[in-house]
Design an enzyme around this catalytic site. Structure first.
Site, PDB file in Angstrom:
ATOM      1  N   ARG A   1       0.807  -1.260   0.089  1.00  0.00           N
ATOM      2  CA  ARG A   1      -0.064  -0.076   0.146  1.00  0.00           C
ATOM      3  C   ARG A   1       1.010   1.256  -0.011  1.00  0.00           C
ATOM      4  O   ARG A   1       1.215   1.757   0.887  1.00  0.00           O
ATOM      5  CB  ARG A   1      -0.991  -0.074   1.356  1.00  0.00           C
ATOM      6  CG  ARG A   1      -2.092  -1.049   1.102  1.00  0.00           C
ATOM      7  CD  ARG A   1      -2.916  -1.040   2.281  1.00  0.00           C
ATOM      8  NE  ARG A   1      -3.974  -2.184   1.943  1.00  0.00           N
ATOM      9  CZ  ARG A   1      -3.920  -3.254   2.668  1.00  0.00           C
ATOM     10  NH1 ARG A   1      -2.850  -3.544   3.349  1.00  0.00           N
ATOM     11  NH2 ARG A   1      -4.645  -4.112   2.559  1.00  0.00           N
TER      12      ARG A   1
ATOM     13  N   HIS B   1       8.167   6.279   1.635  1.00  0.00           N
ATOM     14  CA  HIS B   1       7.706   4.764   1.173  1.00  0.00           C
ATOM     15  C   HIS B   1       8.395   4.340  -0.068  1.00  0.00           C
ATOM     16  O   HIS B   1       9.238   5.399  -0.816  1.00  0.00           O
ATOM     17  CB  HIS B   1       6.216   4.799   1.071  1.00  0.00           C
ATOM     18  CG  HIS B   1       5.390   5.012   2.146  1.00  0.00           C
ATOM     19  ND1 HIS B   1       4.089   4.613   2.216  1.00  0.00           N
ATOM     20  CD2 HIS B   1       5.871   5.011   3.519  1.00  0.00           C
ATOM     21  CE1 HIS B   1       3.795   4.755   3.699  1.00  0.00           C
ATOM     22  NE2 HIS B   1       4.823   4.972   4.191  1.00  0.00           N
TER      23      HIS B   1
END
Length: 856
Positions: free
Chosen positions: A304, A348
């Site tokens: 995700r 991320h």
């Protein structure tokens, strides 16, 4: 007992991480969120900084107790949910729920992007704290979604049907699907013609190839009529074709960036035929990993993410693999860097394999086929993203036909071919070059690309094999597939990648869309819901506004704005929109027009008393005039409709009443009045009910309708329907009921026409019961056998019948009281009841009566 307690979300992840950390760590799973807003109430104090009222989720009580017990017995607590907003919120909720148990003990937040021994141990060696800005962003989203869903959904219940839901992102996704469907429905195909020829060289090689007409007199070709196509074909007949130019160029094709959540879901759908939900489930499995013989390990990084960043270590590993497997030429001079979209969380990483040397072939037999195919997709996409671009030679032949003396038009044809000079990233992607051409599939349809183009020389003449003419029609826009809808949501900044699968799943579960050949098609219900929401709350479910709210949530996470301040701004606008949705302002010109017409009325019907309220036509009109003059509150659509109904009723006193009311926009009300049942039918219904015995509430309702009809105010369709239901409810008390219904135009259901011969014997047998069980309360409802029996008895007396479900419930109840029934076995046999009901144990609550029957 282990010294350290580690809490993750899933049992599978707990098992994997537990083996990596060793005996000093007890790893437990929260199984997702442990706290949330209450199910059956708003749960948000909008008056006090939008404070959420969190409660332990009913299904997580046991989990929380076990975690509290473990927290008391350990020395330190490590909260290790996923590294995103939801994971941060889960960590915070855990810390809040464990406060008493963890008092005085250190509580750490641990994050890792991949579940590998190195990454996990490094994360635990350098733990951090909960990021409250990220928690606040998640809280804001949760509160935002709760307020929208909780307050807007009842609008659908009132105007469409109960049980429907609206959602901040869900309803915008539905709007995109429905607007595309409206475009398709409104689309009108237009014909066009594609002209060309099949030709070959006069010298070897003489293979046939096709050329496409692209220009007429130097302008881009556009042939939209059969006549124009015919003229072109006639002019081309007999012309020679000559090569006027051969253009060559070398282009580079670069690889796509590695997957993020949205692009993975799109590829899972378009390449593998998987739903977004299935894709994410398989990705979760790959992330949590498996034991490959040397201990458990995650196979991909966290799935995700909206960032295309790649860690330096992963880039180095990719360089070593590419150069060793394919050669130095296949790695770029400098590592490829991709730009994430605005608002992406750059900390991320993109989705990639945790070990690039772990090829899909090495996992064959260890993963289920679907998971292996998804891993193969991720592995190839990542490796390709780190490789050198492909170099492609594009060659285009330009063929012209010189006009004879009697003609003037110049026709130009082209044919193109591509040859791979250097495959670059295509080597690992195993793609045909035509699949990565610029323009995509839609451009390919009318492309001049051919499989093979022979060497052409400027000036050489080509031999004609045949002229080509193909009539085609423009196509409507295609429906969204799951992949293209996700792409549209992302492009418009609506929602977040982690929510897309759930959003599409909700549309399907609510029956707002159906899937046809992998395309999403709105249902009739979906179109109804969308039309209502757009009509009533267009600004709220506007794509641009929803995207702006996502940007605001990003600012909360970045610390640029307080979430309560963001919510305050939203709520002020939201409440105004909701007020307008409930009572939209009427067109003031129409209000003034109908009020002017009503000044001609001088004889008013007498007021009607309903309960404690009195309804007076003239006083209502006067109140609307005062409201309009004061100007503080606009006249609503409902008030305008009421004015229109009054004007229709009194149109005989208005000069050219019907014409003037039609001009004022009340045609529908006039038609409704003309199509209303004759007054004598309504009066006959009231006469039949006058002698019927009914309770006081029903009698007041019938009398109020009779008074309304007597005053000249015709019954509305809902009122007429309610009156018919009262008649049917008292069918047993009305002589020749079926004949009366036929004369009054009341359509009876088939079951109402069948005589009920079963209920009377059942009720007679149950009347033997003298001692009833005590009533039992379940939640907010009370179940009482005696009350249920008496309600059915009253209904049978009124209607002369019970429904099959009511009879079944009555028969089932009879078995619970068999000790009080004389000749029970013989009675059961005589009534034809099946002996499949054992005696309920003592203390068993009475059965709930079937929903929907009268008075039960």
């Amino acid at each position: 007992m282990a010294k350290n307690l580690v809490i993750v979300e899933s049992p599978a992840k707990a098992k994997t991480i537990g083996k990596m950390l060793g005996k000093d760590y007890l790893v437990k799973a929260s199984v997702g969120h442990i706290r949330d807003l209450p199910e059956r109430m708003l749960g948000v104090d909008v008056e006090h900084q939008f404070t959420p009222k969190y409660v332990i989720s009913p299904k997580k009580t046991k989990v929380v107790e076990e975690l509290r017990k473990a927290a008391k017995e350990c020395d330190a607590i490590y909260l290790a949910p996923d590294p995103d907003r939801e994971g941060e919120a889960i960590a915070w909720h855990l810390s809040e729920a464990l406060k008493a148990a963890s008092k005085g003990k250190p509580v750490y937040r641990v994050q890792y992007n991949e579940i590998t021994p190195h990454a996990v141990r490094a994360a635990f060696e350098h733990p951090g704290e909960i990021d409250m800005r990220r928690v606040d962003a998640q809280q804001a989203r949760r509160v935002l979604d709760r307020i929208v869903g909780y307050m807007v959904s009842p609008l659908l219940w009132r105007q469409v049907r109960r049980g429907l839901s609206a959602g901040r992102v869900q309803s915008v996704a539905l709007r995109l699907v429905c607007e595309r469907e409206r475009l398709i429905q409104a689309f009108q195909a237009e014909p066009y013609w594609v002209l060309g020829a099949i030709v070959h060289k006069q010298v070897a090689p003489c293979d046939h190839f096709s050329v496409k007409l692209t220009k007429i007199d130097g302008a881009k070709v556009a042939i939209h009529s059969d006549e124009a196509a015919r003229v072109a074909r006639e002019e081309l007949a007999g012309r020679a074709l000559r090569v006027s130019d051969v253009r060559t160029r070398t282009i580079q094709r670069r690889a796509l960036p590695p997957f993020i959540t949205s692009t993975l879901q799109q590829a899972g759908s378009s390449v593998l035929g998987l739903s977004p939900k299935r894709t994410m489930g398989l990705a979760q499995h790959l992330y949590e990993g498996l034991d490959l013989g040397q201990g458990p390990v995650g196979l991909i990084t966290y799935m995700r993410t909206d960032s295309v960043n790649i860690a330096r270590e992963a880039q180095d590993a990719a360089r070593q693999y590419v150069t060793s497997q394919y050669g130095e030429a296949f790695y770029p001079e400098t590592p490829n860097v991709y730009r994430s979209r605005a608002g992406a969380q750059e900390a991320h990483e993109a989705i990639r394999p945790t070990d690039v040397t772990r090829t899909p072939e090495s996992l064959a037999g260890q993963l289920e086929p679907a998971a292996l195919r998804l891993y193969d997709l991720i592995w190839r996409r990542f490796l390709a993203s780190q490789m050198a671009p492909a170099r492609i030679a594009q060659r285009t032949g330009v063929i012209v036909s010189a006009p004879p003396p009697a003609q003037q038009h110049q026709y130009e044809f082209t044919a193109s071919a591509s040859d791979v000079l250097f495959p670059g990233f295509l080597r690992v992607m195993e793609l045909d070059i035509r699949k990565v051409r610029e323009g995509g599939d839609e451009a390919e349809e009318e492309s001049d690309e051919v499989d093979r183009l022979p060497p052409l020389e400027t000036g050489e003449t080509l031999e004609l094999v045949e002229w080509l003419a193909d009539r085609k029609e423009t196509k409507p826009p295609s429906r969204y597939s799951e992949a293209s809808l996700i792409k549209a949501l992302e492009a418009n900044g609506v929602g977040r990648p982690s929510t897309y699968a759930a959003t599409i799943d909700t549309l399907d579960a609510r029956e707002y869309v159906t899937r046809e050949k992998r395309q999403l098609m709105p249902t009739v219900l979906g179109l109804q819901v969308c039309d209502l929401l757009v009509r009533k709350l267009n600004d709220l479910f506007n794509v641009g506004f929803t995207a702006a709210m996502e940007e605001s949530l990003d600012k909360v996470e970045e610390g640029g704005v307080k979430w309560t301040a963001m919510m305050g701004e939203f709520y002020e606008r939201f409440t105004n929109w909701m007020a307008l949705a409930k009572e939209p302002p009427a067109d003031p010109i129409r209000v003034q027009a109908v009020l002017a017409l009503l000044t001609q009325v001088h004889e008013w019907a007498p007021p009607i008393q309903r309960g404690k309220r009195t309804y007076s036509d003239d006083k209502f009109i006067e109140s609307v005039r005062e409201q309009l003059e004061e100007g503080e509150k606009p006249v609503s659509d409902r008030q305008l409709e009421a004015l229109g109904r009054i004007a229709v009723r009194y149109r005989a006193q208005i000069q050219d009443g019907e014409t003037r009311l039609t001009e004022a926009g009340f045609t529908a009300l006039l038609e409704e009045e003309r199509n209303a049942p004759p007054r004598e039918i309504a009066l006959r219904k009231f006469a039949l009910l006058q002698v019927v015995e009914m309770d006081e509430r029903q009698r007041k309702f019938v009398d109020s309708l009779a008074q309304q009809e007597a005053s000249g105010r015709r019954l509305t369709a809902p009122q007429a329907g309610a009156l018919d239901r009262v008649l049917q409810r008292h069918a047993a008390m009305i002589p020749h009921f079926e004949e009366e219904c036929r004369q009054l135009g009341i359509v009876l259901a088939p079951e109402d026409l069948q005589p009920d011969t079963e209920s009377a014997p059942l009720l007679a047998v149950m009347s033997q019961v003298a001692t009833w069980r005590e009533a039992v309360k379940r939640g907010k409802r009370t179940f009482d056998d005696k009350d249920f029996f008496e309600s059915l008895s009253r209904q049978f007396k009124q209607r002369g019948s019970l429904s099959p479900r009511q009879r079944a419930a009555l028969g089932k109840m009879l078995f619970r009281y068999k000790a009080q029934i004389a000749d029970f076995e013989e009675t059961v046999e005589r009534l034809g009841l099946r002996k499949n009901k054992e005696k309920a144990p003592e203390g068993t609550p009475p059965e709930a009566p079937p929903q929907g029957h009268a008075e039960a």
